[in-house]
Design a protein around this motif. Structure first.
Motif, PDB file in Angstrom:
ATOM      1  N   THR A  92       0.834  -1.208   0.000  1.00  0.00           N
ATOM      2  CA  THR A  92       0.000   0.000   0.000  1.00  0.00           C
ATOM      3  C   THR A  92       0.863   1.251   0.000  1.00  0.00           C
ATOM      4  O   THR A  92       0.588   2.217  -0.735  1.00  0.00           O
ATOM      5  CB  THR A  92      -0.951   0.005   1.211  1.00  0.00           C
ATOM      6  OG1 THR A  92      -1.736  -1.179   1.195  1.00  0.00           O
ATOM      7  CG2 THR A  92      -1.877   1.213   1.170  1.00  0.00           C
ATOM      8  N   TRP A 111     -11.598   0.656 -10.909  1.00  0.00           N
ATOM      9  CA  TRP A 111     -10.824  -0.586 -10.964  1.00  0.00           C
ATOM     10  C   TRP A 111     -11.495  -1.574 -11.912  1.00  0.00           C
ATOM     11  O   TRP A 111     -12.696  -1.769 -11.869  1.00  0.00           O
ATOM     12  CB  TRP A 111     -10.704  -1.209  -9.574  1.00  0.00           C
ATOM     13  CG  TRP A 111     -10.000  -0.341  -8.583  1.00  0.00           C
ATOM     14  CD1 TRP A 111     -10.568   0.543  -7.709  1.00  0.00           C
ATOM     15  CD2 TRP A 111      -8.585  -0.267  -8.367  1.00  0.00           C
ATOM     16  NE1 TRP A 111      -9.606   1.163  -6.964  1.00  0.00           N
ATOM     17  CE2 TRP A 111      -8.374   0.684  -7.337  1.00  0.00           C
ATOM     18  CE3 TRP A 111      -7.480  -0.910  -8.924  1.00  0.00           C
ATOM     19  CZ2 TRP A 111      -7.102   1.008  -6.871  1.00  0.00           C
ATOM     20  CZ3 TRP A 111      -6.216  -0.588  -8.452  1.00  0.00           C
ATOM     21  CH2 TRP A 111      -6.027   0.353  -7.449  1.00  0.00           C
ATOM     22  N   ARG A 151      -7.130   0.103  -1.426  1.00  0.00           N
ATOM     23  CA  ARG A 151      -7.410   0.614  -2.777  1.00  0.00           C
ATOM     24  C   ARG A 151      -7.981   2.031  -2.718  1.00  0.00           C
ATOM     25  O   ARG A 151      -7.649   2.876  -3.550  1.00  0.00           O
ATOM     26  CB  ARG A 151      -8.359  -0.335  -3.516  1.00  0.00           C
ATOM     27  CG  ARG A 151      -7.672  -1.611  -4.008  1.00  0.00           C
ATOM     28  CD  ARG A 151      -8.594  -2.452  -4.883  1.00  0.00           C
ATOM     29  NE  ARG A 151      -9.547  -3.176  -4.065  1.00  0.00           N
ATOM     30  CZ  ARG A 151      -9.301  -4.375  -3.526  1.00  0.00           C
ATOM     31  NH1 ARG A 151      -8.136  -4.967  -3.722  1.00  0.00           N
ATOM     32  NH2 ARG A 151     -10.218  -4.992  -2.800  1.00  0.00           N
ATOM     33  N   GLU A 194      -9.974  -3.459   0.580  1.00  0.00           N
ATOM     34  CA  GLU A 194     -10.646  -2.375  -0.142  1.00  0.00           C
ATOM     35  C   GLU A 194     -10.194  -1.016   0.375  1.00  0.00           C
ATOM     36  O   GLU A 194     -10.061  -0.052  -0.387  1.00  0.00           O
ATOM     37  CB  GLU A 194     -12.163  -2.523   0.007  1.00  0.00           C
ATOM     38  CG  GLU A 194     -12.975  -1.584  -0.881  1.00  0.00           C
ATOM     39  CD  GLU A 194     -12.782  -1.863  -2.369  1.00  0.00           C
ATOM     40  OE1 GLU A 194     -12.886  -0.905  -3.159  1.00  0.00           O
ATOM     41  OE2 GLU A 194     -12.504  -3.028  -2.727  1.00  0.00           O
TER      42      GLU A 194
END
Length: 415
Positions: free
Chosen positions: A316, A375, A352, A349
């Motif tokens: 991340t 996405w 993202r 999630e």
């Protein structure tokens, strides 16, 4: 603080914009080849093709311009018919009309044209037939948005449209009104010229590179303008005085050292780094940037970065760092069209969301609209970005005459 650095020679003018030391924009304009995006022409319709709902218009360039039906219908959506008419009912060969270039000609394609005319100013964009008021979403408060919206309504006549730009926030009514009056005067001059000229004819030319960049991104009271050319300095100083408040005396610095200005101020080094195919990021991660005619594909890799306490944290962090750099590089390279980013796979999630948020925050600084589509099923992030002028990389680099930009040479070719 921003620094606008301009290097001029008889063949080319180059402009680099640094924001807090980071290179965020680069543009180049060749003296012999002036761009035509933003220009107005009186054109003549040469062909009407109902099969693709488009027409080709002679504007005096090497190739006829392309005019799609959506750019012929009234720009105000409420006034457009629910079912589009046949373009042959709107245009016919030999018809004369005023058109504006929205996209430069490229390769075998002619310029993209529109009849949705717009004239950008310092504080607003004037549209003679748009019939609506809009305020930049980047204006910080609802109170200021309302002020600008009411001001726009007061200033416009009949079917005129106005977009109040972000820089209009906090600006005096008088300055914005003067901008409106000037742009309206330019439009009336375009109309008068169209009455006088026979097609194809140029009616109005957009500002040159230096003036255009000053108008769009430069703040005279806070930013620095540095150039190595006295003539460029005189042009910039004159334009700055026209757009600045009476109590502000803009300062233009002239660089007089022997070493080229871009080398002395570190611009060349930054350009070399940021226009590579493989771009190293802070901490040892990197991105790979591949360009095709149809789209741009960007691949994110951890590289030497070993980072966080967990794999998800490491991934991340790498993706967020890459997202921030990619957003800056999209603006710097002026990349347009479809963009696909292959971030490293994330399990959560929330991770993202954090990556998209990081991308969006930097994209807010970009004047060109970028739309994050979302996405894909394969975990790729899809974006689209508008482009009006030739991509920056075509000025920064020449395509290799041996591999023609592929980066590969057939193994059977001998020296």
């Amino acid at each position: 603080m921003k620094q606008m650095i301009v290097s001029c020679d008889p063949k080319e003018t180059r402009m680099a914009l640094l924001d807090e030391g980071q290179l965020v924009e680069f543009a180049s304009e060749r003296s012999a080849v002036k761009g035509i995006a933003g220009n107005f022409y009186k054109g003549k319709v040469m062909n009407v093709l109902p099969g693709i709902q488009a027409a080709f218009v002679d504007i005096g360039q090497k190739k006829n311009g392309f005019l799609y039906i959506d750019d012929v219908l009234h720009p105000h959506m409420d006034k457009q018919p629910r079912v589009k008419p046949n373009i042959a009912d709107l245009l016919h060969p030999g018809q004369e009309l005023i058109v504006q270039v929205t996209k430069e000609p490229s390769g075998s394609k002619g310029a993209k044209l529109t009849t949705h005319y717009s004239l950008p100013g310092r504080w607003l964009v004037y549209m003679p037939y748009a019939d609506y008021i809009a305020v930049s979403k980047k204006v910080s408060t609802e109170q200021e948005r309302n002020r600008l919206r009411h001001l726009g309504e007061r200033l416009r006549d009949n079917e005129e449209g106005v977009i109040l730009r972000t820089v209009a926030e906090g600006e005096q009514d008088e300055a914005i009104e003067n901008d409106m009056l000037n742009l309206r005067h330019i439009w009336h001059r375009i109309e008068a010229e169209a009455e006088r000229q026979r097609p194809p004819a140029e009616l109005h030319r957009d500002l040159g590179l230096v003036e255009r960049m000053i108008r769009d991104v430069f703040h005279p009271e806070a930013d620095r303008f540095i150039t190595d050319d006295p003539q460029c300095a005189a042009v910039a100083e004159s334009f700055l005085q026209r757009i600045s408040s009476a109590d502000i005396q803009p300062v233009v610095e002239i660089y007089r050292e022997r070493e080229p200005i871009f080398a002395h101020l570190g611009v060349e080094e930054r350009l070399h780094h940021d226009f590579q195919r493989k771009i190293w990021l802070e901490g040892g991660s990197y991105i790979v940037w591949d360009q095709t005619e149809a789209l741009t594909v960007i691949d994110v890799n951890t590289g030497k970065f070993t980072g966080g306490a967990t794999l998800e944290e490491t991934v991340t962090h790498t993706n967020i760092l890459a997202a921030q750099s990619i957003a800056r590089l999209l603006r710097l390279r002026d990349t347009g069209g479809i963009i696909i980013i292959d971030f490293i796979d994330m399990d959560h999630e929330s991770s993202r969301h954090a990556v998209v948020d990081a991308l969006e925050q930097v994209l807010l600084q970009d004047r060109t609209k970028t739309h994050i589509v979302g996405w894909t099923r394969l975990g790729l992030l899809e974006l689209t970005r508008k482009k009006a002028r030739e991509e920056t990389i075509s000025f920064a680099f020449q395509t290799c005459s041996v591999c023609h930009g592929t980066g590969r040479i057939a193994s059977w070719i001998k020296d």
